[in-house]
Write a protein that holds these residues in place. Structure first.
Motif, PDB file in Angstrom:
ATOM      1  N   VAL A   1      53.914  34.482  43.284  1.00  0.00           N
ATOM      2  CA  VAL A   1      53.143  34.675  42.059  1.00  0.00           C
ATOM      3  C   VAL A   1      51.743  34.232  42.453  1.00  0.00           C
ATOM      4  O   VAL A   1      51.487  33.058  42.659  1.00  0.00           O
ATOM      5  CB  VAL A   1      53.704  33.838  40.899  1.00  0.00           C
ATOM      6  CG1 VAL A   1      52.876  34.052  39.642  1.00  0.00           C
ATOM      7  CG2 VAL A   1      55.161  34.198  40.642  1.00  0.00           C
ATOM      8  N   PHE A   2      50.821  35.168  42.572  1.00  0.00           N
ATOM      9  CA  PHE A   2      49.572  34.928  43.285  1.00  0.00           C
ATOM     10  C   PHE A   2      48.655  33.957  42.551  1.00  0.00           C
ATOM     11  O   PHE A   2      48.657  33.881  41.323  1.00  0.00           O
ATOM     12  CB  PHE A   2      48.866  36.258  43.540  1.00  0.00           C
ATOM     13  CG  PHE A   2      49.719  37.256  44.266  1.00  0.00           C
ATOM     14  CD1 PHE A   2      50.217  36.980  45.532  1.00  0.00           C
ATOM     15  CD2 PHE A   2      50.049  38.464  43.678  1.00  0.00           C
ATOM     16  CE1 PHE A   2      51.014  37.893  46.196  1.00  0.00           C
ATOM     17  CE2 PHE A   2      50.853  39.390  44.335  1.00  0.00           C
ATOM     18  CZ  PHE A   2      51.344  39.101  45.602  1.00  0.00           C
TER      19      PHE A   2
ATOM     20  N   MET B   1      53.161  27.217  43.266  1.00  0.00           N
ATOM     21  CA  MET B   1      52.382  28.233  42.564  1.00  0.00           C
ATOM     22  C   MET B   1      51.077  27.555  42.141  1.00  0.00           C
ATOM     23  O   MET B   1      50.725  26.518  42.696  1.00  0.00           O
ATOM     24  CB  MET B   1      53.178  28.788  41.372  1.00  0.00           C
ATOM     25  CG  MET B   1      54.376  29.634  41.783  1.00  0.00           C
ATOM     26  SD  MET B   1      55.328  30.327  40.401  1.00  0.00           S
ATOM     27  CE  MET B   1      56.285  28.872  39.913  1.00  0.00           C
ATOM     28  N   HIS B   2      50.355  28.123  41.163  1.00  0.00           N
ATOM     29  CA  HIS B   2      49.038  27.600  40.818  1.00  0.00           C
ATOM     30  C   HIS B   2      48.862  27.484  39.311  1.00  0.00           C
ATOM     31  O   HIS B   2      49.565  28.137  38.533  1.00  0.00           O
ATOM     32  CB  HIS B   2      47.943  28.490  41.416  1.00  0.00           C
ATOM     33  CG  HIS B   2      47.929  28.488  42.910  1.00  0.00           C
ATOM     34  ND1 HIS B   2      48.798  29.263  43.657  1.00  0.00           N
ATOM     35  CD2 HIS B   2      47.192  27.780  43.807  1.00  0.00           C
ATOM     36  CE1 HIS B   2      48.588  29.033  44.942  1.00  0.00           C
ATOM     37  NE2 HIS B   2      47.624  28.151  45.061  1.00  0.00           N
TER      38      HIS B   2
ATOM     39  N   ARG C   1      51.820  33.159  31.449  1.00  0.00           N
ATOM     40  CA  ARG C   1      52.589  32.006  31.963  1.00  0.00           C
ATOM     41  C   ARG C   1      53.684  32.462  32.935  1.00  0.00           C
ATOM     42  O   ARG C   1      54.884  32.186  32.776  1.00  0.00           O
ATOM     43  CB  ARG C   1      53.166  31.193  30.801  1.00  0.00           C
ATOM     44  CG  ARG C   1      52.060  30.564  29.956  1.00  0.00           C
ATOM     45  CD  ARG C   1      52.555  29.869  28.714  1.00  0.00           C
ATOM     46  NE  ARG C   1      51.413  29.341  27.944  1.00  0.00           N
ATOM     47  CZ  ARG C   1      51.386  29.205  26.625  1.00  0.00           C
ATOM     48  NH1 ARG C   1      52.463  29.552  25.905  1.00  0.00           N
ATOM     49  NH2 ARG C   1      50.328  28.742  26.012  1.00  0.00           N
ATOM     50  N   LEU C   2      53.240  33.143  33.953  1.00  0.00           N
ATOM     51  CA  LEU C   2      54.157  33.722  34.940  1.00  0.00           C
ATOM     52  C   LEU C   2      54.997  32.651  35.634  1.00  0.00           C
ATOM     53  O   LEU C   2      56.165  32.880  35.954  1.00  0.00           O
ATOM     54  CB  LEU C   2      53.369  34.522  35.976  1.00  0.00           C
ATOM     55  CG  LEU C   2      52.465  35.638  35.432  1.00  0.00           C
ATOM     56  CD1 LEU C   2      51.729  36.333  36.579  1.00  0.00           C
ATOM     57  CD2 LEU C   2      53.279  36.655  34.641  1.00  0.00           C
TER      58      LEU C   2
ATOM     59  N   THR D   1      49.872  36.247  52.312  1.00  0.00           N
ATOM     60  CA  THR D   1      48.874  36.782  51.394  1.00  0.00           C
ATOM     61  C   THR D   1      48.952  36.145  50.013  1.00  0.00           C
ATOM     62  O   THR D   1      48.322  36.616  49.080  1.00  0.00           O
ATOM     63  CB  THR D   1      49.076  38.293  51.238  1.00  0.00           C
ATOM     64  OG1 THR D   1      50.422  38.531  50.827  1.00  0.00           O
ATOM     65  CG2 THR D   1      48.819  39.011  52.542  1.00  0.00           C
ATOM     66  N   HIS D   2      49.729  35.072  49.878  1.00  0.00           N
ATOM     67  CA  HIS D   2      49.915  34.480  48.563  1.00  0.00           C
ATOM     68  C   HIS D   2      48.693  33.698  48.114  1.00  0.00           C
ATOM     69  O   HIS D   2      48.550  33.377  46.954  1.00  0.00           O
ATOM     70  CB  HIS D   2      51.124  33.538  48.583  1.00  0.00           C
ATOM     71  CG  HIS D   2      51.038  32.538  49.682  1.00  0.00           C
ATOM     72  ND1 HIS D   2      50.353  31.375  49.544  1.00  0.00           N
ATOM     73  CD2 HIS D   2      51.502  32.567  50.955  1.00  0.00           C
ATOM     74  CE1 HIS D   2      50.411  30.701  50.691  1.00  0.00           C
ATOM     75  NE2 HIS D   2      51.098  31.400  51.553  1.00  0.00           N
TER      76      HIS D   2
END
Length: 750
Positions: free
Chosen positions: A479-480, A553-554, A562-563, A736-737
């Motif tokens: 989840v970028f 994640m970030h 809210r992924l 690539t995240h």
């Protein structure tokens, strides 16, 4: 479930080889001793290799016989057992794993000797994948097919035995009728009181077109032996095996072995108090991050709001789970200054600071490795006139660490000053730009007594010493960092994993060994239908592999759609549907995760050196080796340190822990005697038990070619194209995240 044609049972009758047993039994049941080691006999097929890998992952000692090697050991009575100097019968193995019940590469003498050993010492055997037949207590199958996307059931008998950690459902991965799995659904033969033969189903599904339960796995007891029989093909990585793997280990060892098993899941959320740049769907890049070509309109930064904090706290309470927040203190002051002296997000986070764990992510999130040159795409490291790489100076690195520690302490954040994750995992090796650790970064780690350093598991998977710290690799969840909505996530996912012909970057075509191309995903439905379930599946693949490395994640993923909460909900709910409440996910701090990795590495080195051994004699487990050695041990519930308290801690219906050896052997008392209950005899041929499989006297043939496995049987020829390889979805992680960003958004704004 894709069904292949049905065959009448009479058409499947096969000639079985009857092999006499050479019994290898202890002279005295009460005095026999059995070593805590498993014999793995492998032909290289993915099912038996999967069990071998699981034993290794849990730290269970093994002896491996490679049937494809011309120099392999021969299985003899002396190989399996001997007599100690004091007359004690001594079995060398507590369990046996075979690719099937009677591999052709073993001679009739070897098979009978092995069966006699198992009978005499009451040692269990796993038959990793068999053609069902009378030799394993099953009727010949009348159905074969794909189990992809079906759900089997672990029976009450299985859950009362070694699979006590399962709730019942065992989900097969894949799409219905796919080529990821293949097997049979036979039914058990009636009991035979004369021989004591009985088959107990452990894993079942309804045979298509009938109301009858077919068997995918179960225990066949006959002639004083027990075999765990599996009737479907699988590999180490597949979801269905991951659910069963520990139970197979526990069953074959009767719940007593050296080794330690947990399902770890720690979720880090990076960049708290900070903001992240936003992906541009039109530009296929992230403005402000040095990866846009030409004129791409600016996008708005992504930053959490107080409402997002409240939603995250509520989510934690509802899901009984605590997140680890990685914080950058500097931006909170910048936003407060820009907003008239207060920052609502900072106020909300500090008001709820005890709802989270916290971790130093540096004060302003600068890149702490080489000096970056953004005049080219992709960026490169700045060099001097001699070509030497220029690094960010030690004073800057140290200040970023120290200022954030001071911010955390001043605001009462419950964090650990000896832990650090640098922004973008910078400072350490970052190929292709930075081939070495920054010497200034290393010096700053030691200067600030950093003991645990988070690194990127997509770049380096193992633990290593990094100046004063030990590295703790962290898994990215795809989840970028630069998205907060489903459509932006899918847009970037398409760009990374679509071919040029399909409108993507073509990265998947240029790097086929590290990235897999996929068809374009719909911007509205792609998240729910593909990306989210894929991330849940990939993450659980690591969780169920005894892997303590955290995930990250970030903060951008906690706002708008809210992924992150959607992904975490999927991971937790799926796991809790499979596992019992006494087998929870273990949520560790960075220190704890690093310590677990350190223990696993040390035990692997100890195992390679052969300096520690263990055995069972009667109802006592004894572990011996050099004083000070840490040894993982798993035992049944109720086991005590001899003469003392309960051993270890409870997990998954058993007890386990690390014990540090002293000058005398460590001994544990189990509830009952486990091995060697048969009376005395000397090795000699016996009446005989029918032994057959696809290898001996069976119509079942298996061939491997690269990643493909081909099964030929009376139902036809069935190709499983990826069964002997790694799952393609693992290649979707890549590097690539997290694109590098030059400065925090707040700093740029100021």
């Amino acid at each position: 479930m894709k069904a292949f044609r049905f065959l009448p049972a009479v058409a499947l009758a096969v000639t079985t080889a009857v092999i006499g047993l050479a019994t290898v039994v202890p002279a005295s049941a009460t005095s026999s001793r059995v070593d805590l080691k498993v014999l793995v006999v492998t032909d290289g097929n993915p099912w038996v290799e999967g069990i071998r890998q699981q034993l290794s992952a849990e730290g269970v000692p093994t002896t491996v016989i490679d049937l494809t090697s011309s120099s392999r050991a021969t299985i003899t009575a002396g190989f399996l057992a001997d007599t100690l100097a004091d007359g004690t019968p001594h079995g060398h193995f507590e369990g046996v794993v075979l690719p099937n019940d009677a591999p052709t590469q073993l001679s009739a003498t070897e098979l009978s000797t092995l069966a006699g050993y198992e009978q005499g010492y009451q040692v269990r055997q796993v038959d990793a994948y068999v053609w069902p037949g009378a030799n394993t207590g099953l009727a010949a199958p009348t159905w074969s097919g794909s189990f992809d996307a079906t759900t089997a059931t672990a029976t009450a008998s299985a859950r009362g035995d070694a699979f006590h950690y399962l709730n019942g459902p065992v989900s097969f991965e894949g799409t219905a009728g796919g080529s990821g799995s293949y097997g049979y659904l036979p039914t058990p033969l009636p009991d035979n009181p004369a021989t004591g033969s009985h088959f107990e189903p452990f894993l079942t599904e309804t045979i298509p077109g009938t109301g009858t339960q077919g068997t995918l796995a179960g225990v066949y007891t006959s002639g004083g032996r027990q075999q765990l029989v599996l009737t479907f093909a699988y590999n180490y990585y597949q979801q269905q095996f991951r659910l069963l793997a520990h139970g197979i280990v526990d069953w074959v060892t009767k719940g007593v072995h050296l080794g330690y098993w947990r399902n770890y899941f720690s979720a880090h959320i990076d960049d708290l108090f900070n903001a992240n740049s936003r992906w541009s769907q039109s530009g296929h890049c992230t403005p402000g991050e040095g990866d846009c070509v030409g004129s791409v309109p600016a996008t708005t930064a992504i930053r959490m709001t107080p409402a997002d904090v409240a939603a995250t706290v509520a989510w934690e309470q509802q899901n009984n789970y605590t997140l680890d927040f990685l914080f950058n203190g500097g931006p909170s002051l910048d936003y407060a200054q820009a907003d008239g002296g207060t920052d609502p997000l900072t106020t909300a986070l500090l008001a709820n600071k005890n709802s989270f764990m916290w971790l130093n992510h540096t004060y302003q999130h600068p890149f702490l490795g080489c000096v970056q040159n953004f005049t080219v795409i992709p960026w490169k490291c700045q060099t001097d006139s001699t070509g030497a790489i220029q690094y960010v100076d030690q004073a800057t690195v140290s200040s970023q660490i120290q200022q954030n520690i001071q911010f955390g302490q001043a605001n009462g954040l419950p964090f650990r000053p000896g832990e650090l994750v640098a922004g973008e995992h910078s400072g350490t090796v970052m190929l292709p730009q930075q081939p070495n650790d920054s010497p200034n970064f290393l010096a700053a780690l030691s200067q600030n007594n950093i003991q645990w350093l988070g690194v990127d598991a997509s770049r380096e998977t193992g633990q290593r010493q990094i100046a004063s710290a030990l590295g703790v690799p962290r898994h990215p969840i795809n989840v970028f960092y630069n998205v907060s909505t489903q459509s932006d996530e899918v847009s970037e996912y398409n760009w990374l994993y679509n071919s040029k012909a399909n409108g993507g970057s073509g990265n998947c075509e240029a790097n086929p060994t590290t990235t897999t191309c996929i068809p374009p995903l719909d911007l509205n439905a792609g998240w729910a239908n593909y990306v989210l379930p894929m991330q849940v599946k990939i993450t659980l693949g690591y969780v169920l592999s005894n892997d303590p490395r955290p995930f990250f994640m970030h903060q951008s993923n906690l706002t708008d759609d809210r992924l992150a909460l959607q992904a975490l909900t999927g991971i937790l709910s799926t796991y809790r549907g499979w596992y019992t409440a006494d087998t929870p996910m273990v949520d560790q701090t960075l220190t704890d995760a690093g310590t677990t990795l350190q223990q696993q590495t040390a035990w692997q080195q100890t195992g390679n050196s052969g300096t520690v051994s263990g055995y069972v004699q009667g109802g006592v487990v004894t572990v011996q080796g050099p004083a000070g050695t840490g040894v993982p041990v798993t035992v049944p519930s109720g086991t005590t340190v001899t003469g003392g308290a309960a051993f270890g801690s409870a997990y998954g219906g058993e007890q386990s822990g690390y014990t540090t050896l002293g000058s005398a052997p460590t001994s544990l008392s189990v509830a009952s005697s486990l091995f060697g209950t048969t009376g005395g005899a000397s090795p000699s041929p016996s009446g005989g038990i029918a032994l057959a499989s696809y290898a001996v006297g069976s119509p079942h043939a298996v061939k491997r070619s690269g990643a493909a496995v081909t099964v030929t049987d009376p139902f036809g020829t069935h190709v499983l194209p990826q069964l002997a390889g790694k799952p393609a979805e693992e290649l979707h992680v890549g590097e690539t995240h997290h694109h590098p960003y030059q400065t925090p958004v707040a700093q740029t704004a100021q």
